[in-house]
Design a protein around this motif. Structure first.
Motif, short mmCIF file in Angstrom:
data_model
loop_
_atom_site.label_atom_id
_atom_site.label_comp_id
_atom_site.label_asym_id
_atom_site.label_seq_id
_atom_site.Cartn_x
_atom_site.Cartn_y
_atom_site.Cartn_z
N GLU A 24 107.17 15.86 -64.70
CA GLU A 24 106.73 15.29 -65.97
C GLU A 24 105.90 14.03 -65.75
OE1 GLU A 24 106.19 14.59 -70.06
OE2 GLU A 24 106.54 16.38 -68.84
N LEU A 25 106.30 13.19 -64.82
CA LEU A 25 105.48 12.01 -64.51
C LEU A 25 104.11 12.43 -64.00
CD1 LEU A 25 107.90 9.47 -62.76
CD2 LEU A 25 107.13 9.49 -65.14
N LYS A 26 104.07 13.50 -63.23
CA LYS A 26 102.80 14.01 -62.73
C LYS A 26 101.94 14.53 -63.87
CE LYS A 26 100.12 15.34 -59.26
NZ LYS A 26 99.40 14.38 -58.43
N ARG A 27 102.56 15.25 -64.78
CA ARG A 27 101.81 15.85 -65.90
C ARG A 27 101.15 14.78 -66.77
NH1 ARG A 27 102.06 16.71 -71.11
NH2 ARG A 27 103.99 15.50 -71.33
N ALA A 121 104.40 23.19 -54.82
CA ALA A 121 103.36 24.04 -54.23
C ALA A 121 102.15 24.09 -55.16
CB ALA A 121 103.90 25.44 -53.98
N TYR A 122 100.98 24.11 -54.58
CA TYR A 122 99.74 24.09 -55.36
C TYR A 122 99.66 25.27 -56.31
CZ TYR A 122 94.71 23.76 -56.27
OH TYR A 122 93.47 23.64 -56.87
N ALA A 123 100.19 26.41 -55.89
CA ALA A 123 100.09 27.62 -56.71
C ALA A 123 100.83 27.51 -58.04
CB ALA A 123 100.62 28.82 -55.93
N THR A 124 101.78 26.58 -58.15
CA THR A 124 102.49 26.42 -59.42
C THR A 124 101.58 25.82 -60.49
OG1 THR A 124 103.27 24.16 -58.96
CG2 THR A 124 104.65 26.01 -58.16
N GLY A 125 100.51 25.18 -60.06
CA GLY A 125 99.61 24.54 -61.01
C GLY A 125 100.12 23.22 -61.55
N LYS A 126 101.23 22.70 -60.98
CA LYS A 126 101.85 21.50 -61.53
C LYS A 126 101.76 20.28 -60.60
CE LYS A 126 105.25 24.14 -64.21
NZ LYS A 126 106.69 24.39 -64.45
N TRP A 127 101.18 20.47 -59.41
CA TRP A 127 101.16 19.36 -58.45
C TRP A 127 99.80 19.28 -57.76
CZ3 TRP A 127 104.83 15.88 -58.89
CH2 TRP A 127 104.90 14.85 -57.94
N ASN A 128 98.80 18.98 -58.54
CA ASN A 128 97.45 18.80 -58.02
C ASN A 128 97.32 17.40 -57.42
OD1 ASN A 128 94.50 19.66 -57.90
ND2 ASN A 128 94.35 17.76 -59.07
N ILE A 129 96.85 17.32 -56.18
CA ILE A 129 96.67 16.03 -55.52
C ILE A 129 95.36 15.42 -56.01
CG2 ILE A 129 96.46 14.83 -53.33
CD1 ILE A 129 99.23 16.07 -53.86
N ALA A 130 95.48 14.39 -56.84
CA ALA A 130 94.31 13.77 -57.45
C ALA A 130 93.85 12.53 -56.70
CB ALA A 130 94.62 13.41 -58.91
N VAL A 131 94.80 11.77 -56.13
CA VAL A 131 94.46 10.57 -55.35
C VAL A 131 94.45 11.01 -53.89
CG1 VAL A 131 95.06 8.18 -54.87
CG2 VAL A 131 95.67 9.19 -57.08
N ARG A 132 93.25 11.19 -53.33
CA ARG A 132 93.10 11.91 -52.07
C ARG A 132 92.48 11.07 -50.98
NH1 ARG A 132 89.81 17.08 -54.61
NH2 ARG A 132 91.23 17.52 -56.36
N VAL A 133 92.73 11.51 -49.74
CA VAL A 133 92.00 10.96 -48.60
C VAL A 133 90.93 11.94 -48.13
CG1 VAL A 133 93.89 9.50 -47.80
CG2 VAL A 133 93.76 11.87 -47.03
N ASP A 134 90.93 13.13 -48.71
CA ASP A 134 89.91 14.13 -48.39
C ASP A 134 89.75 15.02 -49.62
OD1 ASP A 134 92.05 16.03 -48.37
OD2 ASP A 134 92.37 15.69 -46.23
N GLY A 135 89.06 16.15 -49.47
CA GLY A 135 88.77 16.99 -50.62
C GLY A 135 89.86 17.96 -51.02
N ARG A 136 90.96 17.98 -50.29
CA ARG A 136 92.00 18.98 -50.54
C ARG A 136 92.94 18.56 -51.66
NH1 ARG A 136 93.62 19.76 -44.26
NH2 ARG A 136 93.10 17.54 -44.28
N ALA A 137 93.15 19.47 -52.60
CA ALA A 137 93.92 19.16 -53.80
C ALA A 137 95.37 19.63 -53.72
CB ALA A 137 93.25 19.80 -55.02
N TYR A 138 95.80 20.11 -52.55
CA TYR A 138 97.15 20.64 -52.43
C TYR A 138 98.02 19.75 -51.55
CZ TYR A 138 94.62 22.62 -48.41
OH TYR A 138 93.82 22.79 -47.31
#
Length: 283
Positions: A24-27, A121-138
């Motif tokens: 929920e905090l992530k959402r 897991a990225y596939a759940t659609g609920k934990w997208n990595i938005a603050v990144r050190v590279d281009g990967r969102a998982y």
């Protein structure tokens, strides 16, 4: 009063409540603000200039305040939730229960480190990595790849036995002090080694992207409480007048309303399921 429990003792219901509050905090976007704060400080904290959250005496009170703020955010979602701690001297393999699919999920796949199971897991659609050190969102992990073994009980005991909180020059090169040996720049490499053992985002400045960050630091915080109980006549150092670091009664950024002195007694805010006991020789 909030009681922080060993993650290994959580019930299935407590695990779900904790992970649901995280999601929920992530959402709402609030979670990522904590990631941004941590990354900003770890990138700016250096041995030869102003340092607050890392490589400095205030590593422990800074993270205690940071965890308190995060725990309050969780409790605004679900008042029953507290931060569990991960005792990595006991739960020290990739098969430990915290890495199960019903809790944090496991290690990442070999080719890219992506975590494929569990609620983050990225596939759940609920934990997208938005603050990144590279281009990967998982979310990425590589459990046990960067370093083979987590710290042992014996290594922790040796650090807890150190009688002095910190020593000059009050940075990552300080020898003989509890803080720097716990943080991991000297000696057995405790806190830092755990970040590297988990790998993925945990081995970078955006380590709070992995929810295990909070459980790791809750245990580091508990170790500080244990050290305080064993050495009641030793306190936070330095006391005053020290360039580039936070002295005992200096305010800590980014809050500017809290000092290390305010953070010395965790029992003002929470207790642990097993409270540290003073050593017999110190009673």
């Amino acid at each position: 009063m909030t009681v922080r429990k060993n993650q290994a003792a959580l019930t299935p219901e407590e695990k779900r409540a904790f992970t649901n509050a995280l999601l929920e905090l992530k959402r709402t976007g609030r979670y990522d603000r904590f990631v941004t704060t941590h990354n900003g400080f770890i990138m700016s904290d250096t041995d030869s200039a102003d340092r607050v959250g890392h490589r400095s005496p205030s590593f422990l009170p800074w993270h205690r305040r940071f965890l308190l703020e995060f725990e309050a955010a969780l409790q605004a979602v679900d008042a029953s939730v507290s931060l569990p701690y991960w005792d990595w001297t006991a739960d020290r393999t990739t098969r430990s229960s915290l890495w199960a699919a019903d809790f944090l999920g496991g290690t990442g796949r070999a080719r890219d480190g992506q975590v494929l199971d569990g609620p983050f897991a990225y596939a759940t659609g609920k934990w997208n990595i938005a603050v990144r050190v590279d281009g990967r969102a998982y979310l990425r992990r590589a459990l046990g790849a960067g370093v083979a073994e987590l710290p042992t009980k014996a290594e922790v005991e040796a650090v807890l036995a150190m009688p002095v909180y910190d020593t000059a020059p009050w940075n990552s090169s300080s020898n003989g002090g509890f803080r720097n040996n716990l943080e991991g720049w000297r000696g057995a490499n405790l806190h830092n080694r755990v970040h590297v053992w988990v790998g993925g985002q945990m081995a970078t400045g955006v380590s709070p992207n992995d929810p295990v960050f909070w459980m790791h630091h809750a245990y580091v915080d508990k170790l500080w409480a244990e050290w305080q109980a064993r050495h009641p006549r030793s306190t936070y150092l330095p006391a005053a007048g020290t360039p580039n670091v936070v002295d005992l009664n200096d305010t800590m950024r980014p809050w500017n309303d809290v000092t290390p002195a305010d953070m010395l007694d965790h029992r003002k805010f929470y207790t642990f399921d097993t409270e540290p006991a003073a050593a017999a020789s110190q009673r």
